[in-house]
Scaffold this active site. Structure first.
Site: not given
Ligand code: DSN
Length: 413
Positions: A53, A55, A198, A224, A227, A233
């Site tokens: 932990y 914080e 974003d 994120t 991706k 993630r």
């Molecule tokens: N779930 C993601 C996507 O597939 O684009 C976005 O949050």
């Protein structure tokens, strides 16, 4: 991958993991937001940092024993700043949706207005879809794309002047064209709004220098870390120094509790990988592969939305092109081992459960080493499976072909 301890302790979970690994190995992942992390990222994720932990932030924690959590979080922060040329980075957001919510709560008061992109035109749920918590707290106004697929910057400026948003938000999850960063940030400045981008879908392509970087233009950038960036993630917020304190406070203690330090360690590893020349080559190949996919699908008569692609994905109107709904197309392609998702197309009248389109992305297959030749083959399978969707024998044949190619391009484990 062998997991002797897990197999002994919990054979059921071990077996589910093994089955998922096989599914990933034997199928072609075309979901635009998915990718395969490296073995190194997986090892950091499965490390003892999960026990801790912490914080607070490096040097200012609420619990003891933080020598190494401080070091690993500082490393992740420094690498993130270097990767994107950011003045400040917060690497604690648990994912993209929390990252966006943290930004809203840092700079908005309930009832304030955000101007963002419409979901069916490529935006994201967290950019103000009525079903989300943010839409219950704040007032979202949406802009759309034009018939030619580009953003209507004059209209965005007109609406911004009228609505006086506190945030002008750009970024998307199924839009395929390049956005004029300077123009959006300029409109925000003119109307006194905070500019926010974003970049969740694009982060890896930006890190790999295949696409321009929004960070110098925008006050706040969220992303994120999975991706195209190919990390664990998770989420991250980059911002100008003047917003740093408000963002950090809104993240912890405002919105989240203890950060997931194993995840932050894995983010640090992914950022190091993304700083390498090999990652630049990867990002470039992703763009090439997407362009080939677009061209090939056009030759098979598929209607490509937004006038084509300038990133890692294509949005295809399968209903108008082939008389098959997005849901049916998703199901039949799944049958032959091509995994993608149904997706709304601009102003889709069919709704999100069975929309008119599918979204197809190439980041994951590119990680496996597939190039133009393989993408041409994939496009032909997509066409074949949709055309012969009622012919089970034909579909079984296509499945065998997909499997044979998957075996030639193993996962990176
Ligand atoms: N779930 C993601 C996507 O597939 O684009 C976005 O949050």
């Amino acid at each position: 991958m062998k997991k002797p301890f897990l197999e002994k302790t919990d054979a059921k979970v071990a077996s589910l993991i093994a089955k998922e690994e096989k599914r990933q190995q034997e199928g072609m992942e075309l979901i635009a937001s998915e990718n395969y992390v490296s073995r190194a990222v997986l090892e950091a994720l499965g490390s003892v940092f999960t026990n801790k932990y912490s914080e607070g932030y490096p040097g200012k924690r609420y619990y003891g024993g933080q020598l190494f959590t401080d070091a690993v979080e500082s490393l992740a922060i420094e690498r993130a700043k270097k990767l994107f040329g950011a003045e400040h980075a917060n690497v604690q957001p648990l994912s993209g949706a929390p990252a966006n919510m943290i930004v809203y709560s840092a700079v908005l008061r309930p009832g304030d207005t955000v101007l963002g992109m419409d979901l069916s035109h490529g935006g994201h749920l967290t950019h103000g879809h009525p079903v989300t918590l943010s839409a219950k707290l704040y007032r979202f106004v949406r802009y759309k794309t034009k018939k030619d697929g580009l953003l209507d910057y004059e209209e965005i400026e007109r609406v911004a002047k009228k609505e006086k948003p506190k945030i002008l938000l750009a970024g998307f999850s199924s839009y395929t064209r390049q956005i004029d960063y300077q123009r959006i940030a300029g409109i925000a400045k003119k109307v006194g709004a905070i500019s926010m981008f974003d970049m969740a879908h694009l982060a890896g392509l930006i890190a790999g220098k295949a696409l321009p970087n929004p960070v110098p233009y925008f006050d706040i950038v969220t992303t994120t870390t999975h991706k195209t960036l190919r990390g664990p993630r998770g989420g991250m917020i980059l911002c100008k120094k003047e917003f740093a304190q408000a963002i950090d406070k809104a993240c912890f203690p405002g919105f989240q509790g203890g950060p997931h330090m194993n995840n932050i360690a894995a983010k640090a590893v992914a950022f190091k990988e993304a700083l390498s020349p090999a990652f630049r080559a990867y990002a470039k190949q992703v763009l090439k592969n997407a362009k080939v996919l677009e061209r090939e699908l056009r030759t098979y008569g598929f209607q490509i939305m937004f006038g084509g692609t300038e990133n890692h994905m294509v949005l295809v109107d399968v209903f108008s092109s082939k008389g098959v709904s997005g849901k049916e197309a998703e199901a039949v392609l799944d049958e032959i081992g091509l995994t993608l998702n149904k997706n709304m197309i601009p102003d889709d009248t069919r709704g999100p459960i069975d929309p008119g389109g599918v979204r197809i992305g190439v980041p994951a297959i590119t990680t496996r080493g597939m190039k133009e030749k393989e993408v041409r083959q994939i496009a032909s399978w997509i066409n074949g499976a949709i055309e012969f969707r009622k012919d089970k024998k034909k579909l079984r044949g296509l499945r065998r072909e997909v499997l044979a190619m998957c075996k030639k391009f193993p996962l990176p484990y």
